[in-house]
Scaffold this active site. Structure first.
Site, PDB file in Angstrom:
ATOM      1  CG  ASP A  18      -1.985   1.039   1.184  1.00 34.71           C
ATOM      2  OD1 ASP A  18      -2.127   1.702   0.142  1.00 34.71           O
ATOM      3  OD2 ASP A  18      -2.693   1.216   2.199  1.00 34.71           O
ATOM      4  CG  ASP A 116      -3.042   3.976  -3.815  1.00 35.48           C
ATOM      5  OD1 ASP A 116      -3.958   3.154  -4.025  1.00 35.48           O
ATOM      6  OD2 ASP A 116      -3.158   4.929  -3.021  1.00 35.48           O
ATOM      7  CD  GLU A 117      -5.509  -0.998  -1.633  1.00 34.36           C
ATOM      8  OE1 GLU A 117      -5.279  -1.906  -0.809  1.00 34.36           O
ATOM      9  OE2 GLU A 117      -6.450  -0.190  -1.501  1.00 34.36           O
TER      10      GLU A 117
END
Length: 354
Positions: A18, A116-117
């Site tokens: 993350d 983003d993860e």
């Protein structure tokens, strides 16, 4: 007596990565003058008449209580010294692809949850490294060394625990949950922090006196199934650190939406359209995060008597633009017959992805 047998596969090695305050971190990286200042990604309320929603913010801004999905107006009230940046989402997407390429050095079993993860299954990996912790550290090192960005990592034997682990220590943390540690790790945790347990389920659990993982452990499986249906089966296993959901590299998201339930019923057109504007901003943020555009806008309304209306409108071109989503939502609402009933829930969804 268990309704379904407990099968706990502890042989897998799952990493959840993350990125830390991703959009804001990219802006600070590209403009060192921002370092040490509270940075808020979202429209400046002084320029928009108070409209807009925070997409994300850095940790300096979070110290003032600013968080994603907060109205820009409230963010400014909490942090007037904050630096508002409207955001460059094409740039964030490009950086997200660079991060994805780093993941691919280690495994092709990657399930992106957003820009983003992602989850990575490194049980069998390209470098033949036996330690998932070592791989997580290498990924963090690569991201920092090549992109000057930090990521938090969670390592465990399933996705549920890996996600919880990555949230445990931020920014740039690395947390490991071993099979023999799972129940003890989850026991003191606020049930609201259990990934996959939404606000409505949390409310029901609170009504049952369940506030922590330890409380959930005490509830019989049949009681949870009676209360939650099939989800009760999942809750019973989550409390024990059991989740056998695989990492799906071909996971396809079909829609993205946001909804909000109101403690005070909405009656006026002004209030309703104001809320639709806020929802449109939140949907845009989520579409950008997942790199999606859609052609169909769906409006959902739940009235005071709990009756629900859903209506949709298709566009000629796919979009993720908040103004287009807002305009279409207003058009759908205006097309409805006048309803004197109060509104307790509004929802906006974009589907028909290209």
């Amino acid at each position: 007596m268990l309704i379904f047998p407990l099968i706990n596969d502890t042989s897998r090695k799952i990493i959840h990565i993350d990125m830390d305050a991703f959009f804001a971190a990219v802006e600070v990286r590209d403009n060192p003058k921002l370092k040490g200042h509270p940075v808020i990604i979202g429209s400046d309320p002084r320029l928009t008449g108070g409209r807009g929603v925070v997409s994300t913010c850095n940790y300096e801004a979070r110290k003032f209580g600013v968080h994603s999905a907060m109205s820009s107006k409230e963010a400014y009230e909490r942090c007037p010294q904050g630096i508002f940046i409207s955001g460059n989402y094409e740039k964030y997407q490009a950086v997200g692809l660079q991060i994805r390429e780093i993941f691919k050095r280690y495994t092709d079993l990657i399930e992106p949850m957003s820009i983003d993860e992602a989850y990575l299954d490194v049980t069998e990996n390209k470098l033949g490294i036996k330690s998932a912790v070592k791989i997580a550290k290498l990924i963090q090192h690569d991201i920092w060394n090549e992109l000057q960005l930090t990521a938090s990592a969670g390592v465990s034997y399933n996705k549920f625990l890996a996600k919880i682990a990555s949230d445990y220590e931020k920014p740039h943390g690395l947390t490991v949950i071993l099979p023999e540690e799972a129940e003890a790790f989850l026991a003191p945790m606020d049930i609201a922090k259990f990934h996959g347990v939404g606000n409505k389920s949390v409310e029901k659990l609170h009504e049952m006196g369940v506030y922590t993982g330890a409380d959930l452990l005490k509830i019989p499986e049949m009681t949870l199934i009676d209360k939650f249906g099939r989800f009760g089966f999942d809750l019973y296993r989550k409390a024990r650190g059991i989740s056998n959901s695989p990492v799906k590299s071909n996971r396809i998201r079909k829609s993205i939406g946001k909804e909000r339930t109101y403690a005070k019923l909405l009656y006026s057109e002004e209030d309703i359209k104001k809320e639709l504007t806020l929802l449109a901003q939140k949907v845009e943020n989520s579409l950008i995060k997942h790199d999606k555009k859609g052609r169909t806008i769906v409006l959902k309304i739940r009235y005071a008597d709990f009756s629900t209306l859903t209506k949709r409108k298709s566009l000629n071109l796919a979009t993720r633009d908040k103004k287009q989503i807002e305009r279409t939502a207003h058009e759908i609402y205006d097309s409805l017959e006048e309803q004197p009933r109060g509104i307790r829930l509004l929802g906006l969804t974009v589907t028909g992805f290209e």
